[in-house]
Design a protein around this motif. Structure first.
Motif, short mmCIF file in Angstrom:
data_model
loop_
_atom_site.label_atom_id
_atom_site.label_comp_id
_atom_site.label_asym_id
_atom_site.label_seq_id
_atom_site.Cartn_x
_atom_site.Cartn_y
_atom_site.Cartn_z
N ARG A 29 4.73 -20.05 -5.29
CA ARG A 29 4.59 -19.23 -4.09
C ARG A 29 3.23 -19.49 -3.47
N VAL A 30 3.21 -19.54 -2.15
CA VAL A 30 1.97 -19.73 -1.42
C VAL A 30 1.16 -18.43 -1.42
N LEU A 31 -0.14 -18.53 -1.61
CA LEU A 31 -1.04 -17.39 -1.47
C LEU A 31 -1.97 -17.67 -0.29
N ALA A 32 -2.00 -16.73 0.67
CA ALA A 32 -2.93 -16.88 1.80
C ALA A 32 -4.00 -15.80 1.62
N GLY A 33 -3.96 -14.74 2.44
CA GLY A 33 -4.95 -13.67 2.27
C GLY A 33 -4.60 -12.75 1.11
N GLY A 34 -3.34 -12.78 0.69
CA GLY A 34 -2.90 -11.97 -0.45
C GLY A 34 -2.68 -10.49 -0.12
N HIS A 35 -2.82 -10.10 1.15
CA HIS A 35 -2.75 -8.67 1.46
C HIS A 35 -1.33 -8.16 1.66
N SER A 36 -0.35 -9.01 1.60
CA SER A 36 1.05 -8.57 1.45
C SER A 36 1.57 -8.99 0.08
N LEU A 37 1.24 -10.20 -0.34
CA LEU A 37 1.80 -10.72 -1.59
C LEU A 37 1.25 -10.02 -2.83
N ILE A 38 -0.05 -9.80 -2.89
CA ILE A 38 -0.62 -9.21 -4.12
C ILE A 38 -0.07 -7.78 -4.35
N GLY A 110 -6.68 -11.01 5.68
CA GLY A 110 -5.29 -11.31 6.08
C GLY A 110 -5.27 -12.41 7.13
N THR A 111 -4.32 -13.33 6.97
CA THR A 111 -4.30 -14.49 7.87
C THR A 111 -3.17 -14.38 8.89
N LEU A 112 -3.30 -15.17 9.96
CA LEU A 112 -2.23 -15.20 10.95
C LEU A 112 -0.98 -15.87 10.33
N ASN A 123 5.36 -6.35 10.10
CA ASN A 123 4.20 -7.15 10.56
C ASN A 123 4.17 -7.17 12.08
N ASP A 124 2.95 -7.10 12.63
CA ASP A 124 2.82 -6.98 14.09
C ASP A 124 2.88 -8.31 14.83
N MET A 125 2.38 -9.39 14.22
CA MET A 125 2.28 -10.64 14.97
C MET A 125 3.62 -11.29 15.32
N ILE A 166 5.31 -24.95 4.03
CA ILE A 166 4.11 -24.18 4.40
C ILE A 166 3.99 -24.16 5.92
N VAL A 167 3.68 -23.00 6.47
CA VAL A 167 3.29 -22.95 7.89
C VAL A 167 1.86 -23.45 7.96
N THR A 168 1.63 -24.52 8.70
CA THR A 168 0.27 -25.07 8.78
C THR A 168 -0.47 -24.56 10.02
N GLN A 184 1.80 -2.35 22.55
CA GLN A 184 1.74 -0.90 22.37
C GLN A 184 2.38 -0.56 21.03
N LYS A 185 1.63 0.13 20.18
CA LYS A 185 2.09 0.39 18.81
C LYS A 185 1.96 1.88 18.51
N LEU A 186 3.05 2.47 18.07
CA LEU A 186 2.99 3.85 17.60
C LEU A 186 2.86 3.82 16.08
N ASP A 192 -1.75 2.11 9.45
CA ASP A 192 -0.31 2.18 9.14
C ASP A 192 0.45 1.08 9.87
N TYR A 193 1.58 0.73 9.29
CA TYR A 193 2.51 -0.15 9.98
C TYR A 193 3.16 0.63 11.13
N ALA A 194 3.79 -0.10 12.05
CA ALA A 194 4.35 0.54 13.25
C ALA A 194 5.56 1.41 12.93
C1 LIG Z 1 -3.35 -1.37 3.64
C2 LIG Z 1 -2.65 -2.46 4.42
C3 LIG Z 1 -2.22 -2.19 5.70
C4 LIG Z 1 -1.58 -3.18 6.43
N1 LIG Z 1 -1.17 -2.90 7.73
C5 LIG Z 1 -0.60 -3.86 8.45
C6 LIG Z 1 -0.22 -3.62 9.80
O1 LIG Z 1 -0.40 -2.54 10.36
N2 LIG Z 1 0.35 -4.65 10.49
C7 LIG Z 1 0.56 -5.87 9.94
O2 LIG Z 1 1.07 -6.75 10.61
N3 LIG Z 1 0.21 -6.13 8.67
C8 LIG Z 1 -0.36 -5.17 7.92
N4 LIG Z 1 -0.74 -5.45 6.63
C9 LIG Z 1 -0.44 -6.78 6.08
C10 LIG Z 1 -1.56 -7.77 6.38
O3 LIG Z 1 -1.63 -8.04 7.77
C11 LIG Z 1 -1.32 -9.07 5.62
O4 LIG Z 1 -2.54 -9.71 5.59
C12 LIG Z 1 -0.27 -10.00 6.19
O5 LIG Z 1 0.98 -9.38 6.23
C13 LIG Z 1 -0.05 -11.24 5.29
O6 LIG Z 1 -1.09 -12.13 5.46
P1 LIG Z 1 -1.84 -12.69 4.20
O7 LIG Z 1 -2.69 -13.78 4.69
O8 LIG Z 1 -2.48 -11.58 3.48
O9 LIG Z 1 -0.62 -13.33 3.35
P2 LIG Z 1 -0.21 -13.23 1.83
O10 LIG Z 1 -0.13 -11.81 1.40
O11 LIG Z 1 -1.02 -14.15 1.00
O12 LIG Z 1 1.27 -13.85 1.93
C14 LIG Z 1 2.35 -13.09 2.48
C15 LIG Z 1 3.64 -13.90 2.31
O13 LIG Z 1 3.65 -15.02 3.19
C16 LIG Z 1 3.69 -16.26 2.45
N5 LIG Z 1 2.74 -17.13 3.13
C17 LIG Z 1 1.44 -16.85 3.41
N6 LIG Z 1 0.90 -17.84 4.13
C18 LIG Z 1 1.87 -18.76 4.30
C19 LIG Z 1 1.91 -20.03 4.95
N7 LIG Z 1 0.85 -20.51 5.61
N8 LIG Z 1 3.08 -20.70 4.92
C20 LIG Z 1 4.16 -20.23 4.27
N9 LIG Z 1 4.18 -19.05 3.65
C21 LIG Z 1 3.03 -18.32 3.66
C22 LIG Z 1 3.31 -15.90 1.02
O14 LIG Z 1 3.89 -16.77 0.08
C23 LIG Z 1 3.85 -14.48 0.91
O15 LIG Z 1 5.23 -14.54 0.67
C24 LIG Z 1 -1.37 -4.47 5.87
C25 LIG Z 1 -1.81 -4.74 4.56
C26 LIG Z 1 -2.44 -3.75 3.83
C27 LIG Z 1 -2.90 -4.07 2.44
#
Ligand SMILES: Cc1cc2nc3c(=O)[nH]c(=O)nc-3n(C[C@H](O)[C@H](O)[C@H](O)COP(=O)(O)OP(=O)(O)OC[C@H]3O[C@@H](n4cnc5c(N)ncnc54)[C@H](O)[C@@H]3O)c2cc1C
Length: 290
Positions: A29-38, A110-112, A123-125, A166-168, A184-186, A192-194
């Motif tokens: 599995r790919v790890l980017a910022g880890g803020h969804s995966l971890i 967190g990455t785009l 996710n918002d993006m 991988i999304v590059t 516009q996000k409620l 919080d997520y939307a």
């Molecule tokens: C408290 C909290 C609140 C949050 N609120 C919001 C919010 O309001 N809106 C919002 O949009 N997000 C929110 N997030 C999520 C945040 O934006 C994450 O950073 C984002 O969803 C994932 O980006 P990441 O870089 O952390 O990816 P990771 O967590 O590392 O990866 C997420 C997933 O994408 C895959 N992946 C990552 N990069 C790639 C790549 N380049 N190519 C292929 N696969 C890939 C991974 O394998 C994994 O499955 C929140 C997170 C937290 C912890």
């Protein structure tokens, strides 16, 4: 709250990352910022045996103009989007949206690429990418390809990416000068997520009629939604109340939100409509330079 054990890999090129992932198959599995995966790993909703960290690949960073497109490396953080003058000048919608994601701590890491590849309808993006007609550049063992954001999202956490791809980079056509946009996000509280959100990109003609408009909706279906019929109704109009009402009804029709702590499906559908009409009004104001 403790993830299962895993092996950690930190390649320094896209090619190495792709080879590693090809070797691991379902176990990688790919790890980017880890803020969804971890968090998913801590909850044991994901238990990859191998994590391939993209953080050491400098080619995946940066924001540049390439002809009529802006190309953003997948590992560019949400914080870096906010600070980019190039984006603020050309696609201010990205800055506006990034500022509504989570909080500064999350946005620093967190990455785009992670945000758009994750496949979480919250996710918002992704909805913004639908409105901007973005394309995702993808690398895999079969080579490189480009996937339109509008065809990318297939279900919750289910995208058009093949295993090991991988999304590059994210490639976005620069909207015409004088366009207007808004997100516009409620949400229930900061971070919080939307409950529901809407992205709008539009152009106006000399007489104030809509020349073009694209609308994306967040967190009101299994995927981000592209409100195509709603946009079609608005083209040529001056965004009067009757036509906006019709367009909102068309957008509401394509929603199918889950019931969760953010509200019932009926409430979230209505909020999507409210967010959309507010985003339309704000985008039009901006297009008029107000
Ligand atoms: C408290 C909290 C609140 C949050 N609120 C919001 C919010 O309001 N809106 C919002 O949009 N997000 C929110 N997030 C999520 C945040 O934006 C994450 O950073 C984002 O969803 C994932 O980006 P990441 O870089 O952390 O990816 P990771 O967590 O590392 O990866 C997420 C997933 O994408 C895959 N992946 C990552 N990069 C790639 C790549 N380049 N190519 C292929 N696969 C890939 C991974 O394998 C994994 O499955 C929140 C997170 C937290 C912890």
């Amino acid at each position: 709250m403790i993830p299962g054990s895993f092996a950690y890999h930190r390649p320094s090129s896209v090619q190495d990352a792709v080879s590693l992932l090809a070797g691991f198959g379902e176990e990688g599995r790919v790890l980017a910022g880890g803020h969804s995966l971890i968090p998913m790993m801590k909850l044991r909703l994901a238990a990859p045996a191998n994590l391939v960290d993209l953080g050491g690949i400098s080619d995946l960073k940066g924001i540049r103009l390439d002809g009529a497109d802006i190309v953003i490396g997948a590992m560019t953080t949400q914080h870096e989007l906010i600070g980019s003058d190039l984006l603020s000048r050309n696609i201010p919608l990205l800055r506006e949206t990034a500022l509504q994601i989570a909080d500064p701590q999350v946005r620093y890491v967190g990455t785009l690429g992670g945000n758009v590849a994750n496949g979480d309808p919250g996710n918002d993006m992704p909805a913004v990418m639908l409105a901007l007609n973005a394309t995702y550049q993808v690398a895999g063992k079969g080579g490189n390809r480009r996937l339109a954001a509008r065809q990318f999202y297939q279900g919750a956490y289910f995208t058009a990416l093949e295993p090991g791809e991988i999304v590059t980079a994210i490639r976005i056509p620069v909207p015409p000068a004088g366009h207007g946009s808004a997100y516009q996000k409620l949400k229930r509280k900061i971070g919080d997520y939307a409950t529901a959100a809407a992205a709008v990109v539009l152009t106006l003609k000399g007489g104030g009629e809509v020349g073009s408009v694209a609308i994306g909706l967040t967190n009101v279906g299994e995927t981000p939604l592209f409100a195509e019929e709603a946009a079609r109704l608005l083209v040529g109009s001056t965004l009067g109340p009757e036509i906006v009402k019709k367009a909102v009804a068309a957008a509401e029709k394509i929603t199918a939100p889950a019931s969760d702590r953010r509200g019932t499906p009926e409430y979230r559908t209505k909020m999507a409509g409210v967010m959309m009409s507010r985003a339309l009004a704000r985008a039009a104001q901006r297009a008029r330079g107000e």
